[in-house]
Motif scaffolding. Structure first.
Motif, mmCIF file in Angstrom:
data_model
loop_
_atom_site.group_PDB
_atom_site.id
_atom_site.type_symbol
_atom_site.label_atom_id
_atom_site.label_comp_id
_atom_site.label_asym_id
_atom_site.label_seq_id
_atom_site.Cartn_x
_atom_site.Cartn_y
_atom_site.Cartn_z
ATOM 1 N N VAL A 187 -31.051 -13.635 -34.924
ATOM 2 C CA VAL A 187 -30.886 -12.175 -34.076
ATOM 3 C C VAL A 187 -32.000 -11.336 -34.618
ATOM 4 O O VAL A 187 -32.471 -10.376 -33.791
ATOM 5 N N ALA A 188 -32.411 -11.340 -35.710
ATOM 6 C CA ALA A 188 -33.558 -10.398 -36.305
ATOM 7 C C ALA A 188 -34.793 -10.643 -35.376
ATOM 8 O O ALA A 188 -35.490 -9.922 -34.608
ATOM 9 N N ALA A 189 -35.219 -12.094 -35.310
ATOM 10 C CA ALA A 189 -36.362 -12.391 -34.463
ATOM 11 C C ALA A 189 -36.190 -12.225 -33.043
ATOM 12 O O ALA A 189 -37.005 -11.758 -32.286
ATOM 13 N N MET A 190 -34.750 -12.225 -32.383
ATOM 14 C CA MET A 190 -34.603 -11.702 -31.032
ATOM 15 C C MET A 190 -34.814 -10.487 -30.680
ATOM 16 O O MET A 190 -35.653 -10.179 -29.742
ATOM 17 N N GLN A 191 -34.320 -9.756 -31.515
ATOM 18 C CA GLN A 191 -34.753 -8.163 -31.475
ATOM 19 C C GLN A 191 -36.004 -7.642 -31.453
ATOM 20 O O GLN A 191 -36.558 -6.931 -30.759
ATOM 21 N N LEU A 192 -36.667 -8.400 -32.252
ATOM 22 C CA LEU A 192 -38.003 -8.028 -32.949
ATOM 23 C C LEU A 192 -39.007 -8.416 -31.552
ATOM 24 O O LEU A 192 -39.654 -7.555 -31.099
ATOM 25 N N PHE A 193 -38.882 -9.931 -31.050
ATOM 26 C CA PHE A 193 -39.777 -10.253 -30.094
ATOM 27 C C PHE A 193 -39.303 -9.413 -28.607
ATOM 28 O O PHE A 193 -40.005 -9.240 -27.769
ATOM 29 N N SER A 194 -37.893 -8.987 -28.431
ATOM 30 C CA SER A 194 -37.686 -8.271 -27.507
ATOM 31 C C SER A 194 -38.235 -6.862 -27.217
ATOM 32 O O SER A 194 -38.722 -6.522 -26.279
ATOM 33 N N ALA A 195 -38.453 -6.202 -28.450
ATOM 34 C CA ALA A 195 -38.917 -5.032 -28.487
ATOM 35 C C ALA A 195 -40.240 -5.325 -28.268
ATOM 36 O O ALA A 195 -40.907 -4.303 -27.673
ATOM 37 N N LEU A 196 -41.173 -6.185 -28.784
ATOM 38 C CA LEU A 196 -42.373 -6.475 -28.485
ATOM 39 C C LEU A 196 -42.853 -6.700 -27.077
ATOM 40 O O LEU A 196 -43.821 -5.939 -26.381
ATOM 41 N N THR A 197 -42.010 -7.293 -26.239
ATOM 42 C CA THR A 197 -42.020 -7.638 -24.864
ATOM 43 C C THR A 197 -42.002 -6.294 -23.838
ATOM 44 O O THR A 197 -42.635 -5.939 -23.235
#
Length: 367
Positions: A187-197
């Protein structure tokens, strides 16, 4: 323990009950006939779905024409279609439909593995943040030109997915490596990379690029080619072989990790191998088709309703149902608003959200 005590032990306290020489043997004989018939029917349904899906569209193509084109390109006979229609079948619709089947099968199998490993009926292939990492990698290539032209969109997506998965493995390991830590790390990785995108798209992309990126992020099979089919198909076959070899081990996980460990299962190694395989398969599929959600969540539950929880039957049935499902979903996506195409991920979400709610309510009733 005395002989009398051994004789009086119940099946729950001792070894499994020996097979009944009567009914169960007859049941096994019946299953020996039913199972091959079931596989034949499933494969026939998949082949029929692919052939019929190719005929649907503005060009007037029949099922017989499809087989004629395929036979001609395989060196068996000659195509009865004009070169333009032959190209429509062989270069456009056939690779797209086959890639839909491969992606459906792969995402569904990944979902079944994730739900068993994490003992979570709501887990799906994207719980490890692989999809978000792939999206970030693709956006960096398209918008910022990372790679200097040497890296394709698919290559960038694959590398991004691997980076995200590596982050999840590292974070979950440092937090203790339990299943809930794996999910939280994902979940943490998903949120981080979604924010970067989102940050890259909003700050560096123009309107045309943003539209193209958004369409890819929602899942699209419009650019499918034979290279995508070959790469994804090869990865799928390897993943099915590896996961099939762990079918009995996955059955042991149904009793919990502690029970699986007492049964002789190497829990940490099994989890690492299967999580890596599912992550690599998901990365390959997302790199070719974008983020297609809910397939890995819904289809494993449908397959369990058909054949039960045993992974020796569940995994191949899940693959077949996922393949047939996504073939028809992609056909609907490219024809329902013709000539405009709907992203495949939009259609799967419209179908998957009600199924997701049903799974939630079912889990509530079980508790």
């Amino acid at each position: 323990m005395t002989t009398a005590e051994r004789a009086s032990r119940t099946p729950a306290e001792g070894s499994p009950t020996p097979p009944d020489p009567g009914g169960s043997r007859g049941g096994r004989r019946a299953a020996a006939w039913i199972r091959p018939v079931g596989w034949a029917c499933g494969l026939a349904a998949l082949a029929f779905s692919v052939a019929v899906a190719i005929t649907i569209g503005p060009a007037d193509i029949r099922v017989g024409d499809v087989w004629s084109v395929v036979g001609a390109h395989l060196g068996r006979g000659e195509s009865q279609l004009t070169p333009i229609r032959d190209g429509i079948v062989w270069n456009l619709r056939l690779p797209r439909t086959l890639l839909a089947a491969v992606c459906g099968a792969g995402l569904a199998v990944c979902g079944a593995i994730m739900q068993s490993l994490l003992r979570n009926p709501l887990a799906d292939p994207f719980v490890l943040g692989v999809s978000s990492g792939a999206s970030t990698g693709a956006v960096l290539v398209v918008v910022l030109g990372v790679g200097g032209g040497a890296l394709s969109v698919s290559g960038g997506a694959f590398l991004g997915a691997l980076c995200s998965f590596g982050m999840v493995l590292l974070l979950s390991h440092t937090l203790g490596g339990t299943t809930d830590r794996v999910v939280l790390s994902g979940v943490a990785a998903m949120q981080l990379f979604s924010a970067l995108t989102s940050f890259v798209v909003l700050t560096a992309a123009d309107a045309e690029t943003t539209r193209g990126v958004l369409f890819w992020l929602l899942g699209s099979l419009g650019g499918a080619g034979w290279t995508d089919v070959q790469v994804c198909g090869a990865v799928l076959l390897v993943a099915l072989a590896v996961c099939g070899g762990y079918a009995r081990t996955l059955d042991a996980f149904a009793f919990g990790q502690d029970a699986a460990g007492h049964l002789g299962v190497s829990v940490a190694r099994t989890r690492l191998v299967l999580l890596t395989v599912t992550a690599l398969l998901t990365a390959a599929l997302v790199a070719s088709a974008g983020a297609i959600g809910f397939v890995g969540l819904v289809l494993p539950h449908a397959a369990r309703a058909l054949v039960g929880p045993g992974h020796g039957r569940l995994l191949p049935v899940t693959a077949l149902t996922g393949a047939v499902f996504l073939v028809w979903v992609d056909t609907l996506a490219r024809t329902v608003l013709d000539p405009q195409e709907v992203p495949v991920g939009v259609v799967t979400s419209l179908i998957g959200v009600p199924a997701f709610v049903l799974v939630l309510y079912r889990g509530r009733r079980i508790r």
